[in-house]
Structures are given as structure tokens and as C-alpha cells.
Design an enzyme around this catalytic site. Structure first.
Site, PDB file in Angstrom:
ATOM      1  N   GLN A 192       8.674  40.435  20.849  1.00  0.00           N
ATOM      2  CA  GLN A 192       8.793  39.578  22.033  1.00  0.00           C
ATOM      3  C   GLN A 192       8.576  40.400  23.306  1.00  0.00           C
ATOM      4  O   GLN A 192       9.156  41.476  23.470  1.00  0.00           O
ATOM      5  CB  GLN A 192      10.166  38.894  22.052  1.00  0.00           C
ATOM      6  CG  GLN A 192      10.346  37.888  23.168  1.00  0.00           C
ATOM      7  CD  GLN A 192       9.446  36.659  23.048  1.00  0.00           C
ATOM      8  OE1 GLN A 192       8.995  36.292  21.976  1.00  0.00           O
ATOM      9  NE2 GLN A 192       9.170  36.036  24.173  1.00  0.00           N
ATOM     10  N   ASP A 231       0.534  37.388  17.179  1.00  0.00           N
ATOM     11  CA  ASP A 231       0.334  37.043  18.591  1.00  0.00           C
ATOM     12  C   ASP A 231      -1.140  37.125  18.990  1.00  0.00           C
ATOM     13  O   ASP A 231      -1.538  36.589  20.030  1.00  0.00           O
ATOM     14  CB  ASP A 231       1.110  38.026  19.485  1.00  0.00           C
ATOM     15  CG  ASP A 231       2.493  37.514  19.860  1.00  0.00           C
ATOM     16  OD1 ASP A 231       2.640  36.304  20.069  1.00  0.00           O
ATOM     17  OD2 ASP A 231       3.412  38.352  19.955  1.00  0.00           O
ATOM     18  N   LYS A 247      11.559  30.330  17.900  1.00  0.00           N
ATOM     19  CA  LYS A 247      10.567  30.812  16.936  1.00  0.00           C
ATOM     20  C   LYS A 247      11.181  30.922  15.545  1.00  0.00           C
ATOM     21  O   LYS A 247      10.585  30.501  14.554  1.00  0.00           O
ATOM     22  CB  LYS A 247      10.001  32.167  17.399  1.00  0.00           C
ATOM     23  CG  LYS A 247       9.116  32.042  18.650  1.00  0.00           C
ATOM     24  CD  LYS A 247       8.681  33.388  19.233  1.00  0.00           C
ATOM     25  CE  LYS A 247       7.889  33.143  20.539  1.00  0.00           C
ATOM     26  NZ  LYS A 247       7.344  34.375  21.133  1.00  0.00           N
TER      27      LYS A 247
END
Ligand code: GUN
Length: 282
Positions: A95, A118, A51
């Protein structure tokens, strides 16, 4: 047809890199994505590295915040609040999974919805299901981009989604529904899963069980999207679909690695750009 997610994601990254350069010149600052990881789970560390790499490639600003596994929920909440309050931060990603002593939903809810790249915050989830402008979760968004890039017919087609997670199964089912698919969500308790899968024109599999979908579960000419990333004891990465068995039957199929994974990361960059644009033009 092998659906080359790696190649499609590379094309998207190049487009976004140009877009970021234009936006930076226009608005005088780069989009900024902060990525937080708690603990040292090797798979999570590897995803987070990818990422950050994509974020740098596309010219974004941002920080990788590595916290020890012993970090308390309060400490993590304080960090998120600080990033929420920082006007120069456009996107915040924590995460998952988190260590067990931290409540995942509390963390997701703490992220400012307009910085939730997200798309996991309840108000963004509600936005998706109510057809409002929202942030769409990265993996489902990447799957839809793959279906579009391979001109897969969707309207009126039967899509079977195996797996009902909040991150993939449920949101991708909604996105397929929006494209006028007839959608079935199947899962570990589905009776005669093989028969249900065999009715799929589009089969999306996100369960996390290596080689669970075998050739006799796939209709001739189906499009197969494999979201699974499983590491076998011998170190090999494989999907939830028995690729070698299913590929000769499918119209199109995503490989693992190199299918959905790179698209998830490309869509994270896309979501960060969208958050930046919405915040900077507000
Ligand atoms: N863990 C597995 N997939 C994801 C994802 O898409 N976002 C975050 N934050 N964590 C994950």
C-alpha cells in the site's frame, strides 16, 4: 445517470467468486494475495481493509502484513523477496504512500513483475505503453470497466484527464487512447483549465482537490469520472468534482463514495486471478 460503481463492483465480485471456486477445483489451490501496509495512516488502513474484505469475499487466500512505521527499507525488501520466492503467492501489494525514509520506486521494483497486482513495476508500465500482455493498474482498469458498463461512446471522443500521476492519470490516458479517444492530459499548470475541460466528452479527474471541477467547467452531456477521495474537516468524503453542481449537466457521473473506489478493489481481485492463471498455466 448516476454511475453506480458500488453495484457494478458487486456484480463483478460475484462473478469472480464463482470463477475462483472453479479455478480452485481445477488447479487444487486458491489464488493468493498478500497485502503489506507500513505504518498506520488511517486512509490507507481503511483502503487495505476493503481490499482484504473483497479478497476474502471472492475466496482468495492471502495475508495482511501490518508493519510498523519504523520498518526499514531493507526489512521491507527482505519481506518482498521472501514472498517473491514463495510459489504459493500469486499477488503482492504494498500500500502506498510509504513512510518517507523508504524509497517507493525501490520497493515497486523489488516486487516480481508477475506478482505485481498493482501494475506499477517498470516492466508492467512498459508493457502497457508497448501494447504487450501486462498487468493494468487497478484504478484505470476500473474506470474503463465503468465506461464500458455505461456504454459510453469512446472512439473519436475527446477525453480530458485532469491529473498526471503514475497510478491514475498517465495509465488511464493510455487506455483511453487504446479505445481511440482523442486524449488531453491536463494538470495544475494547464492554462485555462476550465476551457480545456469544457471540450471534454469524457472528463476523468484525479487530482485530490475537493470540488475542484465546477459546473462551468463541464460540457452539457459529458461523462464525468471522479477519482478523488477527499476527507473534509467535517469528516465528509467528497470527490474532486462538485457533484451537486455538475450532476445536472452531465450525461453520466460517478458519485464519491460509491463510484471509482469499489471498482479499484474489484480490479485488484481481477488482477490477482490473472496473475494466478498466468503463473499456474506457465
Ligand atoms: N495508494 C493509493 N492508491 C493505491 C493503489 O492503487 N495501490 C497501492 N498499492 N497503493 C495505493
Amino acid at each position: 445517470m448516476i454511475i453506480d460503481g458500488k453495484q457494478i463492483a458487486q456484480t463483478l465480485r460475484n462473478e469472480m467468486r464463482d470463477e475462483v471456486a472453479r479455478l480452485t477445483a481445477q488447479y487444487g489451490r486458491k489464488p493468493c494475495l498478500d497485502v503489506i501496509i507500513v505504518g498506520e495512516d488511517p486512509a490507507s488502513m481503511s483502503y487495505v481493509r476493503s481490499k482484504i474484505k473483497a479478497s476474502e469475499y471472492c475466496g482468495l487466500d492471502g495475508e495482511l502484513l501490518r508493519l510498523p512505521a519504523t520498518t526499514t527499507e531493507d526489512e521491507l525488501l527482505r519481506l518482498i523477496h521472501e514472498r517473491n520466492d514463495n510459489p504459493l503467492v500469486d499477488g503482492i501489494l504494498v500500500q502506498l504512500p510509504l513512510p518517507h525514509h523508504i524509497n517507493e520506486l525501490s520497493i515497486i521494483e523489488a516486487i516480481a513483475p508477475e506478482k505485481d497486482v498493482d501494475g506499477f513495476h517498470p516492466s508492467n508500465v512498459a508493457g502497457l505503453w508497448l501494447n504487450r500482455q501486462t498487468i493494468v493498474p487497478c484504478t484505470p482498469k476500473g474506470i474503463m470497466a465503468l465506461l464500458e458498463a455505461t456504454t459510453t461512446p469512446l472512439a473519436g471522443q475527446h477525453a480530458v484527464v485532469v491529473g498526471r500521476s503514475n497510478i491514475v492519470g498517465k495509465p488511464v490516458a493510455k487506455l483511453l487512447l487504446d479505445k481511440n479517444c482523442t486524449v488531453t492530459i491536463a494538470h495544475s499548470r494547464t492554462a485555462d483549465l476550465a476551457a480545456v475541460c469544457r471540450t471534454a466528452d469524457i472528463l476523468v479527474v484525479a487530482v485530490g482537490r475537493p470540488h475542484m471541477i465546477t459546473a462551468e467547467m463541464v460540457k452539457l452531456g459529458a461523462t464525468v469520472i471522479d477519482v478523488g477521495i477527499n476527507r473534509l474537516a467535517n469528516g465528509r468524503l467528497v470527490g474532486d468534482v462538485d457533484y451537486d453542481g455538475v450532476a445536472p449537466i452531465a450525461r453520466a457521473i460517478t458519485p464519491v463514495p460509491g463510484g471509482v473506489g469499489p471498482m479499484t478493489i474489484a480490479m485488484l481481485i481481477r488482477n490477482t486471478i490473472e496473475c494466478y492463471q498466468r503463473r499456474i498455466t506457465k
